[in-house]
Motif scaffolding. Sequence first.
Motif, short mmCIF file in Angstrom:
data_model
loop_
_atom_site.label_atom_id
_atom_site.label_comp_id
_atom_site.label_asym_id
_atom_site.label_seq_id
_atom_site.Cartn_x
_atom_site.Cartn_y
_atom_site.Cartn_z
N GLY A 22 0.80 -1.23 0.00
CA GLY A 22 0.00 0.00 0.00
C GLY A 22 0.83 1.27 0.00
O GLY A 22 0.30 2.38 -0.06
N SER A 23 2.17 1.15 0.03
CA SER A 23 3.02 2.35 0.06
C SER A 23 3.13 3.04 -1.29
O SER A 23 3.53 4.20 -1.37
CB SER A 23 4.44 1.98 0.51
N GLY A 24 2.84 2.31 -2.36
CA GLY A 24 2.89 2.92 -3.68
C GLY A 24 3.92 2.32 -4.63
O GLY A 24 4.20 2.89 -5.68
N LYS A 25 4.46 1.15 -4.29
CA LYS A 25 5.49 0.53 -5.15
C LYS A 25 5.00 0.31 -6.58
O LYS A 25 5.67 0.67 -7.53
CB LYS A 25 5.92 -0.84 -4.60
N THR A 26 3.82 -0.30 -6.69
CA THR A 26 3.32 -0.62 -8.03
C THR A 26 3.14 0.66 -8.84
O THR A 26 3.51 0.71 -10.02
CB THR A 26 1.97 -1.38 -7.92
N THR A 27 2.60 1.68 -8.21
CA THR A 27 2.37 2.97 -8.89
C THR A 27 3.70 3.54 -9.39
O THR A 27 3.82 3.96 -10.54
CB THR A 27 1.70 3.96 -7.89
N VAL A 28 4.70 3.54 -8.52
CA VAL A 28 6.00 4.13 -8.88
C VAL A 28 6.70 3.28 -9.94
O VAL A 28 7.21 3.79 -10.95
CB VAL A 28 6.88 4.29 -7.62
N VAL A 29 6.69 1.97 -9.75
CA VAL A 29 7.38 1.08 -10.69
C VAL A 29 6.73 1.18 -12.09
O VAL A 29 7.43 1.29 -13.10
CB VAL A 29 7.39 -0.38 -10.17
N PHE A 72 23.59 -8.69 -5.14
CA PHE A 72 24.11 -7.84 -6.22
C PHE A 72 25.01 -6.69 -5.76
O PHE A 72 25.67 -6.07 -6.59
CB PHE A 72 22.94 -7.27 -7.04
N GLY A 73 25.03 -6.38 -4.46
CA GLY A 73 25.94 -5.34 -3.92
C GLY A 73 25.80 -4.00 -4.63
O GLY A 73 24.69 -3.51 -4.84
N ASP A 74 26.94 -3.42 -5.05
CA ASP A 74 26.94 -2.09 -5.67
C ASP A 74 26.26 -2.06 -7.03
O ASP A 74 26.02 -0.98 -7.57
CB ASP A 74 28.38 -1.59 -5.84
N GLN A 75 26.00 -3.23 -7.60
CA GLN A 75 25.32 -3.27 -8.90
C GLN A 75 23.81 -3.06 -8.73
O GLN A 75 23.08 -3.06 -9.72
CB GLN A 75 25.56 -4.62 -9.59
N ALA A 76 23.37 -2.93 -7.47
CA ALA A 76 21.93 -2.73 -7.22
C ALA A 76 21.70 -1.47 -6.39
O ALA A 76 22.50 -1.13 -5.52
CB ALA A 76 21.36 -3.93 -6.46
N LEU A 77 20.61 -0.77 -6.71
CA LEU A 77 20.19 0.37 -5.90
C LEU A 77 18.92 -0.06 -5.17
O LEU A 77 17.91 -0.39 -5.81
CB LEU A 77 19.90 1.58 -6.79
N ALA A 78 18.99 -0.08 -3.84
CA ALA A 78 17.83 -0.55 -3.05
C ALA A 78 17.08 0.66 -2.50
O ALA A 78 17.62 1.44 -1.70
CB ALA A 78 18.31 -1.45 -1.92
N ILE A 79 15.86 0.84 -2.98
CA ILE A 79 15.04 2.01 -2.59
C ILE A 79 13.89 1.55 -1.70
O ILE A 79 13.14 0.64 -2.06
CB ILE A 79 14.46 2.72 -3.84
N PHE A 80 13.77 2.19 -0.54
CA PHE A 80 12.66 1.89 0.37
C PHE A 80 11.66 3.02 0.23
O PHE A 80 11.98 4.19 0.44
CB PHE A 80 13.18 1.82 1.81
N LEU A 81 10.44 2.66 -0.16
CA LEU A 81 9.38 3.65 -0.35
C LEU A 81 8.53 3.65 0.92
O LEU A 81 7.96 2.61 1.27
CB LEU A 81 8.55 3.23 -1.55
N ARG A 82 8.47 4.81 1.59
CA ARG A 82 7.78 4.85 2.88
C ARG A 82 6.51 5.70 2.79
O ARG A 82 6.55 6.78 2.20
CB ARG A 82 8.74 5.42 3.92
N PRO A 83 5.42 5.25 3.39
CA PRO A 83 4.24 6.11 3.44
C PRO A 83 4.50 7.21 4.48
O PRO A 83 5.31 7.01 5.38
CB PRO A 83 3.14 5.16 3.92
N PRO A 84 3.83 8.36 4.38
CA PRO A 84 4.05 9.43 5.37
C PRO A 84 3.71 8.97 6.79
O PRO A 84 4.33 9.42 7.74
CB PRO A 84 3.11 10.55 4.93
N SER A 85 2.77 8.05 6.95
CA SER A 85 2.42 7.52 8.27
C SER A 85 1.66 6.21 8.09
O SER A 85 1.19 5.91 6.99
CB SER A 85 1.51 8.50 9.03
#
Length: 190
Positions: free
Chosen positions: A12-19, A113-126
Amino acid sequence: MKKSIIFSAPSGSGKTTVVNHLLKVLGDKLSFSISATTRKPRPNETHGKEYYFLEAEDFKQKAKNGEFLEFEEVYAGILYGTMWSEVHRIWDSNRAVIFDVDVKGGLNLKREFGDQALAIFLRPPSVEVLMERLTNRSTEVEHQLKERLAKANFELSFENQYDVVVINDNLEETLATCEKLVLDFINSPA
Ligand code: ADP
Ligand code: 5GP
């Protein structure tokens, strides 16, 4: 180029929308890793698009055969897994892989994958906003909604293990921030 972008967040944080937005605007550089799951498809979902929807037996056999890079029982009795075949298919097309996975899966992929990957955490405001978004999406029945919300606080405790945390408050700002993060990462020296 064998790069990966990992998106994780509570449901519900919005991953699908952003991806989906990133795939629309950067589709020549990125491709979505279609996971396998034993969850039943939602009315708007198609086998081979959002997921490969498998019977539990089939999923377990694939796991035994070593076809998964990682897999988790994300919700009680429901398995989700990333397939090696997806990752290779995408890298072979000279694109970066974009993953939408749960927090444990995300950290496992980052470890792989280490440095070959960028790991993004998408957080809801609350957590309250998260609850509102999940309820409005109306895709889960009551007990599934409760399970997802109950897991949210646990998942939020992993955010500092990710490379970047993006707070998804205003959607337009979130999309612009993620677009820039992904482009900068893809364009950085390998
Ligand atoms: P996830 O894939 O993380 O479960 P979704 O992308 O399905 O989340 O988003 C959950 C719901 O919240 C959807 O109905 C989506 O349209 C809505 N949503 C996503 N981002 C925002 C935002 N910034 N503001 C308001 N609603 C949003
Ligand atoms: P949903 O049922 O809402 O599509 O997804 C539930 C959760 O499973 C989300 O947090 C999503 O990111 C996660 N998920 C989807 N595919 C995978 C996967 O291949 N591996 C793991 N570990 N989690 C996944």
